[in-house]
Design a protein around this motif. Sequence first.
Motif, short mmCIF file in Angstrom:
data_model
loop_
_atom_site.label_atom_id
_atom_site.label_comp_id
_atom_site.label_asym_id
_atom_site.label_seq_id
_atom_site.Cartn_x
_atom_site.Cartn_y
_atom_site.Cartn_z
N GLU A 171 0.81 -1.22 0.00
CA GLU A 171 0.00 0.00 0.00
C GLU A 171 0.85 1.27 0.00
O GLU A 171 1.92 1.33 0.61
CB GLU A 171 -0.90 0.03 1.24
N SER A 172 0.32 2.30 -0.64
CA SER A 172 0.90 3.64 -0.54
C SER A 172 0.42 4.28 0.75
O SER A 172 -0.53 3.81 1.40
CB SER A 172 0.43 4.50 -1.73
N LEU A 173 1.05 5.38 1.14
CA LEU A 173 0.65 6.07 2.36
C LEU A 173 -0.79 6.54 2.26
O LEU A 173 -1.58 6.37 3.21
CB LEU A 173 1.57 7.26 2.63
N SER A 174 -1.18 7.10 1.13
CA SER A 174 -2.54 7.60 0.99
C SER A 174 -3.56 6.47 1.10
O SER A 174 -4.63 6.65 1.70
CB SER A 174 -2.71 8.33 -0.35
N ASN A 175 -3.23 5.31 0.56
CA ASN A 175 -4.15 4.18 0.67
C ASN A 175 -4.23 3.65 2.10
O ASN A 175 -5.30 3.23 2.57
CB ASN A 175 -3.72 3.05 -0.26
N LEU A 176 -3.10 3.65 2.80
CA LEU A 176 -3.10 3.24 4.20
C LEU A 176 -4.00 4.16 5.03
O LEU A 176 -4.82 3.70 5.84
CB LEU A 176 -1.69 3.25 4.77
N ILE A 177 -3.82 5.45 4.82
CA ILE A 177 -4.64 6.43 5.55
C ILE A 177 -6.11 6.21 5.26
O ILE A 177 -6.96 6.22 6.17
CB ILE A 177 -4.21 7.87 5.18
N SER A 178 -6.44 5.96 4.00
CA SER A 178 -7.83 5.75 3.60
C SER A 178 -8.40 4.47 4.19
O SER A 178 -9.54 4.44 4.70
CB SER A 178 -7.93 5.72 2.07
N THR A 179 -7.61 3.39 4.14
CA THR A 179 -8.07 2.10 4.66
C THR A 179 -8.40 2.18 6.14
O THR A 179 -9.44 1.69 6.59
CB THR A 179 -6.99 1.02 4.44
N PHE A 180 -7.54 2.82 6.91
CA PHE A 180 -7.78 2.96 8.34
C PHE A 180 -8.90 3.96 8.62
O PHE A 180 -9.70 3.76 9.54
CB PHE A 180 -6.50 3.35 9.06
N SER A 181 -8.95 5.02 7.84
CA SER A 181 -10.00 6.02 8.02
C SER A 181 -11.38 5.43 7.80
O SER A 181 -12.34 5.79 8.50
CB SER A 181 -9.77 7.19 7.05
N PHE A 185 -10.34 5.23 12.08
CA PHE A 185 -9.05 5.54 12.70
C PHE A 185 -8.46 6.81 12.12
O PHE A 185 -8.52 7.04 10.90
CB PHE A 185 -8.06 4.39 12.52
N THR A 186 -7.84 7.61 12.97
CA THR A 186 -7.10 8.78 12.51
C THR A 186 -5.76 8.34 11.91
O THR A 186 -5.33 7.19 12.09
CB THR A 186 -6.83 9.74 13.66
N THR A 187 -5.12 9.25 11.23
CA THR A 187 -3.80 8.94 10.68
C THR A 187 -2.82 8.63 11.79
O THR A 187 -2.00 7.71 11.68
CB THR A 187 -3.29 10.12 9.83
N ASN A 188 -2.89 9.36 12.90
CA ASN A 188 -2.01 9.09 14.04
C ASN A 188 -2.23 7.68 14.58
O ASN A 188 -1.28 6.97 14.93
CB ASN A 188 -2.24 10.11 15.16
N GLU A 189 -3.48 7.27 14.66
CA GLU A 189 -3.79 5.91 15.15
C GLU A 189 -3.29 4.86 14.17
O GLU A 189 -2.83 3.79 14.58
CB GLU A 189 -5.29 5.77 15.38
N ALA A 294 -1.41 1.40 22.80
CA ALA A 294 -2.40 0.81 23.71
C ALA A 294 -3.76 1.46 23.51
O ALA A 294 -4.79 0.77 23.47
CB ALA A 294 -1.93 0.96 25.15
N SER A 295 -3.78 2.77 23.37
CA SER A 295 -5.04 3.48 23.17
C SER A 295 -5.71 3.07 21.86
O SER A 295 -6.93 2.85 21.81
CB SER A 295 -4.78 4.99 23.17
N ALA A 296 -4.91 2.94 20.80
CA ALA A 296 -5.46 2.54 19.50
C ALA A 296 -5.95 1.10 19.54
O ALA A 296 -6.93 0.74 18.86
CB ALA A 296 -4.41 2.73 18.41
#
Length: 321
Positions: A171-181, A185-189, A294-296
Amino acid sequence: MVSSTSSLVFKFLTLTLCLWFLFGTTSGQLSANFYARTCPNFRSIITRAVNSAVSNEARMGASLLRLHFHDCFVNGCDGSVLLDDTANFTGEKTANPNSNSLRGFDVIDTIKTQLERQCPGVVSCADLLAAAARDSVVALRGPSWNVVFGRRDSTTASLSTANSNLPSPTESLSNLISTFSNLGFTTNEMVALSGAHTIGQSRCTVFRNRLYNENNINSTFATSLRANCPSSGGDNNLSPLDSTPTTFDNRYFNDLISQRGLLHSDQELFNGGSTDAQVRTYASNAATFSRDFASAMVKMSNLSPLTGSSGQVRTNCRRTN
């Protein structure tokens, strides 16, 4: 008479409230004390079994953590990833991210057998996975977190959702961010959860293309890996995901800064993009990473659980009742 009735009502409400705090709810909610009456020793049973499995093979800690990830990312934390295929049913184990990759099912079977012996039909496979993931991280010297219980097990699975929802190592970074979003999930998470790759190993077939075709990789690191991962053959040869693969620490992020990320998706977190600063923070502050991870994990383990009368408590995690 009115006074007597009021007194009885007051006593009943007080008792109900006390029981709620003591034992947790049993319909539609998760609770730290969900099994307080029905299986009070379930946590010690799981912890002992996980510690034994990790002691026998440190890599198993990463495998059990990954099982929980792959369960929760597909229609929530419902134990669906554990279901075997049958003549009339296709589960998630043959999905591209899972096939010849997920492991630890035998450990889950062993723990479930012990739980069924102690408390028949009580502890769900989904709850077992959530507890085992936490215990695995702790066994490898990582942080702990509060796990709540009361998840029930799905009677179905989704091969297609497993193929579409689980993040790919390419995955690219943008796809990772989208998948988790897409899962809230936030980008930080996302970056914090990616730190799970501070433990475990990966197969050559997953990172071969990075070794031979990418430029954002330390040349000495790439050369050392090619000996165990040739351009053809050796697909199942293993390499560690970071330089301390049996210790849950922040070494993964230091490796990314040195361009020693094993997977393409790993190095995407530190490749001139929006997550570079967070990687630097975690690389320099292990406590911050541990806290955020742990929080995530608390958030992830509470993704869309089945509760109340939904689903079932499977007596065998591999098949429905």
